[in-house]
Design an enzyme around this catalytic site. Structure first.
Site, mmCIF file in Angstrom:
data_model
loop_
_atom_site.group_PDB
_atom_site.id
_atom_site.type_symbol
_atom_site.label_atom_id
_atom_site.label_comp_id
_atom_site.label_asym_id
_atom_site.label_seq_id
_atom_site.Cartn_x
_atom_site.Cartn_y
_atom_site.Cartn_z
ATOM 1 N N GLU A 154 -5.850 -2.439 -0.365
ATOM 2 C CA GLU A 154 -4.763 -1.448 -0.437
ATOM 3 C C GLU A 154 -5.306 -0.034 -0.372
ATOM 4 O O GLU A 154 -4.714 0.828 0.289
ATOM 5 C CB GLU A 154 -3.940 -1.649 -1.721
ATOM 6 C CG GLU A 154 -3.346 -3.045 -1.910
ATOM 7 C CD GLU A 154 -2.613 -3.581 -0.689
ATOM 8 O OE1 GLU A 154 -2.049 -2.777 0.074
ATOM 9 O OE2 GLU A 154 -2.618 -4.808 -0.483
ATOM 10 N N GLU A 176 0.784 -1.229 0.000
ATOM 11 C CA GLU A 176 0.000 0.000 0.000
ATOM 12 C C GLU A 176 0.819 1.283 0.000
ATOM 13 O O GLU A 176 0.410 2.268 0.612
ATOM 14 C CB GLU A 176 -0.927 -0.009 1.221
ATOM 15 C CG GLU A 176 -0.232 0.165 2.599
ATOM 16 C CD GLU A 176 0.120 -1.133 3.301
ATOM 17 O OE1 GLU A 176 0.216 -2.166 2.606
ATOM 18 O OE2 GLU A 176 0.309 -1.101 4.524
ATOM 19 N N ASN A 177 1.980 1.316 -0.673
ATOM 20 C CA ASN A 177 2.764 2.552 -0.736
ATOM 21 C C ASN A 177 1.834 3.724 -1.063
ATOM 22 O O ASN A 177 1.013 3.645 -1.965
ATOM 23 C CB ASN A 177 3.828 2.428 -1.818
ATOM 24 C CG ASN A 177 4.558 1.117 -1.737
ATOM 25 O OD1 ASN A 177 5.189 0.824 -0.740
ATOM 26 N ND2 ASN A 177 4.424 0.298 -2.774
HETATM 27 ZN ZN ZN Z 1 -2.503 -4.602 4.178
#
Ligand code: ZN
Ligand code: NAG
Ligand code: NAG
Ligand code: NAG
Length: 968
Positions: free
Chosen positions: A388, A354-355
């Protein structure tokens, strides 16, 4: 981090499929959320495996450190404000054949407490020395900086250590400059390299995976989640490539290096204040598609040019906008960034990451190709994207202070990913499927004495390996289950209100889990909801002690009691709990069809007169499995439930039909109810058309298949299942107009697979003919595979099981030519379904030839073969004969001996097999490596299987025999 598969995707699909043999155990543990790094840690596979150490059971704390740089945690004397980082990845090898990157970085930080020591994380970087030191220090605002006295790299704790000759002043700010080189390795961590072929050309790209502790491998940084800062990134890259990062880029400029190389330099706008583990940068020549430019948030999907040209990003693009707006409404906070890039990478360890603003995915988690992907593949894409995107607020905007609270971050994202997916695919029943996909599976893990509490102490999670161990199914799935339970007893609306207050209060900051409880409590109080205790006091029972209760309800007296549920009643729990393994249990129930209020079981035993029933009534507790517990009843009520199932099963909610089966089989394993009671809960299946009860029965019956498919019980068992599945098979034949249409409902598409796989494996009339004909049609026309993607795994397997060398060789050729990973995985599995020993033996040989089967797939393939009752002894002989070779050549990274031992021995259930295992252990005592604990588990499991068979074999034989002879 996103969900990753503990084992490959196809096995998860295969779990649904009982083709010619069972592939899963009673406890369908095939899917566990973990990342590559934890792939080597085996998850216990049956009731009796009791030795796997989980987080929280950490015993090997390092000896007390003497010096500050021997501590794994940063001191609180320095606090970063911003970084200015320039990185130049080389996409061609240097003269030594190494891929490298070089860079320089300036970090601006405040000295909070006077100190003459700088500790900053750095791992596997080589530094340029300035006057004999690794860095240069400058004071900001005119003050003069202390002189450097000594600097070095402290490897165990991954620090660059700088001692100063005089202290820095509290309240002053300083700049630390470093210049460094690192390897752009293909190790899937930090700044790394991924490779793929396009039109016969080998392509290299550079990308990142920082979570949890690898940002320090890309540049020196204060690499803890609470050390939030602003990042100014610059990437230098070749013409023909594009650079991406968390924020939007400025106009790229052309530069020429001192050696005369013409390159592009792309700088990015400053990020929001954020944690290092959420950084990302990519250099590649990918293509992309994007949302309308008029929209407030720019959404782009990036992938290999071919994949983009084929439209494989279209589904992700279509769903991202709606899911983002769902979460904006749910959190009551706008999406915090200006853009959302999502990119599919050919090599990626977890499912996705999840950047913030640049989410990275495994290809199978972002790309969707309607022509070859199944509905399960599609569901995976929708839920991973939703997971995400949920983190963009929960996790990224507000971040827990330390990794010990990872369960909150991941459990939450997992829970709400189903809400997001339900919003964008309302016909899929996603809010029901969470029960199958997360809750039932993790109950099997959490019922072991070797489980661990959700919440760990900060002091128990210090080293990178401790942090990595937290990425397990308890963290993801049990985390999701207890939050779902909480949300149901305070209501979804109040839950979302409290959440919104929490995010507002802590945005750009860090928290501990109690901060969420406090805000939820405020929301509960505002709504006037009455709870027996505070949110925190109730939830402590669920997060601070492992396991969950079995609640026993006596419907004649209204007496209710609870007990820690252990799958193996003989296992010893040697971890004390301050709550004595008692819980505050929210009990919901229906009595003869009418839903009743919630009742709180707050003690070991209680009586609720409301839960008694009259002579013709029945009662079922834990509606929709909203509570994280199992339920047992007095035998009269069990009988009435069975009767209701047989006569009018629709009167019982569909999730509870699945629950009754799953509870009964698990209670039977724990010797709380009889095995015949458990089997009786499957009697109504001949009238059942819904997926969830069928799927639950499949997972539970798989254990029976595993135990009995080499014995005389197999015949009557096949006969019984045949009887149950025949109406389902007919139903789908009608529903699909003689197998020419795809069922409309998502869950029907899944259940069609059950109908076909049970149908063909138990010999339902017309089934094998069907799959064989489809396969033949494909063989006649290899470029035009008309088999529905949903059914491929089953059809391939069934046809290869029925066929001979011609079918096998055809499928092998198709595997070799497959350009789509999911298709190759389906074939790799199906090839193991043949019944010809020589083909299985030849296939086993292929497993150790990397040109035939990629190393990363070798263990899975051997395990598939062992899943076939004919292949099982061959696979066992094979790994014994080749153990030296396997041990010496497959020791690295993705190959897990533990998984191999588990897979090959899981149907062991005789004294003879037990002795063989002991002999194997003795012969290889010095080369077991990571398989040592799995071997112990295998021994223990074999014993448990022997016990189980001794107790149940005759009874199960008689039961099945009776059922097929028509007497009930
Ligand atoms: Zn996660
Ligand atoms: C940058 O270099 C490329 C390739 O050499 C060239 O096509 C482009 O016009 C240059 N751009 C500028 C702004 O000079
Ligand atoms: C799932 O979506 C449907 C349709 O949008 C909605 O009615 C339902 O409330 C949703 N369920 C949950 C649990 O949010
Ligand atoms: C159904 O399909 C099979 C083979 O695909 C065919 O032999 C049969 O005639 C079909 N039946 C009907 C009713 O269309």
């Amino acid at each position: 981090m996103g969900k990753g598969f503990f084992i490959s995707k196809v096995v998860a699909v295969v779990c649904v499929v009982v083709a010619i043999s069972a592939v899963a155990t009673i406890i369908a543990l095939s899917v566990v959320y973990a990342q590559e790094k934890s792939k080597n840690q085996e998850t216990p596979a049956t009731a009796t495996t009791g030795t796997t150490a989980g987080p929280g059971t950490q015993t090997t704390t390092p000896s007390t450190p003497k010096e500050p740089w021997q501590h794994y945690r940063l001191p609180d004397s320095l606090s970063p404000i911003s970084y200015n980082v320039t990185l130049w990845p080389r996409l061609t090898p240097n003269p030594d054949g190494l891929y490298i990157f070089s860079g320089y970085s300036t970090v601006l930080f405040t000295c909070v407490n006077e100190t003459d020591l700088i500790l900053i994380h750095s791992n596997k970087l080589n530094f340029t020395m300035f006057d004999g030191y690794h860095a240069q220090l400058k004071a900001v605002d005119g003050a003069s900086a202390p002189q450097l006295k000594k600097s070095w790299l402290e490897v165990p704790t991954q620090y660059l250590v700088i001692q100063l000759s005089s202290p820095m002043q509290a309240g002053s700010t300083y700049e630390l400059f470093t210049e460094f080189v690192g390897e752009l390795a293909d190790d899937l961590g930090g700044f790394y390299r991924s490779e793929y072929y396009e039109d016969g050309v080998r392509k290299i790209l550079a990308t990142t995976q920082m979570q949890p502790t690898d940002a320090r491998k890309a540049f020196p940084c204060f690499d803890e989640p609470a050390m939030k800062a602003v990042f100014h990134m610059t990437l230098i890259h070749p013409h023909g490539t594009v650079a991406l990062s968390n924020s939007m880029n400025y106009e790229p400029i052309n530069i020429t290096t001192p050696d005369g190389l013409n390159l592009i330099q792309t700088s990015f706008g400053p990020t929001e204040i954020m944690s290092t583990y959420l950084l990302a940068f990519v250099v590649c020549d990918f293509g992309f598609i994007q949302s309308d430019l008029g929209a407030e948030v720019l959404i782009r999907i990036w992938a290999r040019r071919k994949a983009i040209d084929e439209g494989q990003g279209a589904y992700a693009l279509e769903k991202t906008g709606p899911i983002l707006s769902f979460f904006e409404k749910y959190y009551k906070i706008p999406y915090p960034l200006k853009k959302s890039d999502q990119i599919a990478l050919p090599d990626f360890s977890a499912g996705a990451m999840e950047n913030w603003g640049l989410i990275t995915y495994r290809e199978t988690a972002l790309l969707y190709n309607p022509a070859v992907s199944s509905n399960g593949d599609k569901e995976w894409v929708a839920t991973v994207i939703s997971h995400e995107l949920a983190h963009m607020w929960f996790g990224n905007l507000v971040t827990t202070r330390w990794w010990n609270d990872l369960w909150l971050n991941e459990g939450f994202a997992t829970y709400v990913s189903y809400l997001g997916a339900n919003y964008t695919e309302p016909d899929w029943n996603m809010s029901d499927l969470i029960v199958l996909n997360e809750i039932i599976g993790v109950m099997a893990v959490d019922a072991l004495a070797s489980s661990h509490p959700l919440s760990s102490k900060e002091a128990d999670v210090m080293r990178p390996e401790d942090i990595n161990a937290l990425f397990d199914s308890i963290t993801y799935s049990k985390g999701a289950a207890v939050l779902r339970m909480l949300s149901s007893f305070i209501t979804e609306e109040v839950f979302s209100n409290g959440l919104s207050m929490y995010l507002e209060e802590f945005k750009y900051k860090n928290t501990v889990y109690q901060d969420l409880w406090k805000n939820l409590q405020t929301a509960v109080d505002n709504a006037g909801i009455q709870l027996p205790h505070s949110v925190e006091v109730i939830m402590n029972r669920w997060i601070l002690q492992m396991g969950f209760p079995v609640v026993t309800i006596d419907t004649s007296t209204g007496k209710i009691s609870q007990k820690h549920f252990l799958l193996n009643p003989d296992s010893v729990v040697d971890v004390p709990s301050e709550f004595n393994y008692e819980w505050f249990v929210p009990i919901t129930w229906i009595k003869t069809g009418a839903a009743k209020d919630q009742y709180w079981l707050l003690t070991k035993e209680a009586t609720n007169p409301d839960m008694t029933i009259g002579a013709s009534e029945w009662l079922i507790a834990n509606i929709d499995m909203k509570g994280f517990y199992r339920v047992n009843y007095d035998s009269e009520n069990w009988d009435r439930i069975l009767t209701k199932l047989s006569t009018q099963h629709q009167a019982i909610p569909v999730i509870n039909r699945a629950q009754i089966i799953d509870d009964a089989f698990n209670l039977a394993r724990a010797k709380i109810v009889s095995t015949t009671l458990a089997l009786s809960t499957t009697r109504f299946l001949n009238a059942e058309l819904e997926y969830m009860p069928w799927q639950t029965a499949t997972r539970n019956l798989d254990y029976f298949v595993l135990m009995f498919d080499r014995s005389e019980v197999y015949g009557p068992m096949q006969g019984y299942i045949n009887k149950k599945v025949t109406p389902l098979f007919k139903h789908f034949k009608d529903l699909t107009a003689n197998w020419t249409k795809i069922p409309e409902k998502h869950t029907d598409q899944y259940n069609q697979v059950n109908a076909l796989s049970w149908g063909c494996s138990t010999g339902v009339e017309g089934c094998k003919e069907l799959t064989t004909a489809w396969f033949k049609e494909w063989m006649d026309n290899p470029d035009n595979n008309k088999i529905s993607p949903n059914l491929r795994t089953t059809v391939y397997c069934s046809a290869i099981a029925e066929g001979g060398v011609v079918e096998w060789d055809f499928a092998w050729g198709m595997y070799r030519n497959a350009t789509i990973a999911s298709e190759a995985e389906k074939l790799l599995y199906a090839l193991s379904c043949t019944k010809q020993p020589w083909l299985l033996n030849r296939y086993l040989e292929y497993c150790l030839v990397p040109e035939m089967i990629r190393k990363q797939d070798a263990t899975f393939t051997i395990n598939y073969i062992a899943g076939n009752p004919i292949g099982q002894p061959l696979a066992w002989d094979f790994i014994r004969a080749n153990w030296d070779h396997i041990f010496n050549n497959y020791g690295g990274g993705s190959m897990s001996f533990g998984r191999l031992i588990n897979g090959v021995t899981k149907r062991f259930s005789s004294e003879f097999e037990y002795k063989q295992l002991l002999q194997f252990k003795e012969d290889n005592i010095n080369q077991l490596g990571s398989a040592a604990s799995s071997l112990e588990q295998a021994l223990e499991r074999t014993k448990a299987n022997m016990d189980w068979l001794a107790l149940n074999k005759k009874l199960v034989f008689d039961w099945f025999t009776n059922e097929i002879s028509g007497t009930v």
